[in-house]
Enzyme design. Structure first.
Site: not given
Length: 217
Positions: A10-11
């Site tokens: 995930d970012y």
């Protein structure tokens, strides 16, 4: 299935990175470029030092601004009086002056044009002409939020296309199976997990060219 793993990437703080990108605030951009803990750095800029309490307040402000949070909401979130909440927000905007100006510009342009645009020019429309005072306040919050969460949605979808194409070509045992907000989940043969992670990280971090680095965990 047997012999397979689920990988989740995930970012890291993508909406705040977009805030830095769009606002071009020098202090915010520099904090991300230098790899600093953005909440700790915000606490230092607001209070002069970062400790557990200061960092928690800074974090609430950092994320709250993206959702159009005002004094009342911060007061409720932190269980502090409104005077203190107002003081914290004022200190934040003094430290990151470009942020305040940019957030106001989103509201102003939404009222003027009747819409806001995301990073990829997707539009969300608002009818301010027939809005009550309460609706105007809601539309302003939604306009600000659309700019950041809508642009984050643009980026994750660009990443999904690139990840899908590369996995199909380079690692057919792996499948992109789920997207949750700023996170992608892939199923792959356990022996290929390092390669799959490398592909996801490369494509997700290269999905958009921002003023600050996109980083993936």
């Amino acid at each position: 299935k047997d012999g397979y793993s689920l990988l989740s990437l995930d970012y890291s703080q993508i909406e705040l990175r977009l805030l830095a990108h769009f606002s071009e605030d020098v202090a915010l951009v520099e904090a991300f470029k230098s790899g600093k803990d953005i909440h700790a750095q915000s606490a230092i800029n607001i209070f002069g030092e970062s400790n557990e309490q200061n960092r928690a307040i800074a974090k609430s402000i950092n994320f709250g601004l993206i959702y159009g949070m005002g004094v009342n909401k911060l007061s409720a979130n932190l269980d502090i009086d409104k005077k203190a909440a107002k003081e914290y927000i004022t200190r934040y905007f003094n430290a990151f002056s470009g942020v305040q100006d940019y957030l106001q510009s989103i509201k102003d342009s939404a009222k003027r044009d009747g819409f806001v645009e995301t990073l990829l020019s997707r539009r969300r429309y608002f009818d301010f002409s027939n809005a009550s005072a309460m609706q105007v306040a809601m539309y302003e919050r939604e306009a600000v939020n659309t700019k950041f969460q809508g642009s984050a949605a643009d980026i994750i979808k660009l990443a999904m296309i690139k990840v899908f194409e590369r996995l199909k070509k380079e690692l057919p045992t792996a499948s992109l199976i789920l997207q949750v907000h700023d996170e992608l989940i892939v199923e792959c043969d356990e022996k290929d997990s390092d390669t799959a992670c490398k592909i996801l990280k490369e494509e997700m971090e290269a999905a958009a060219n921002l003023a600050v680095p996109l980083t993936v965990d």
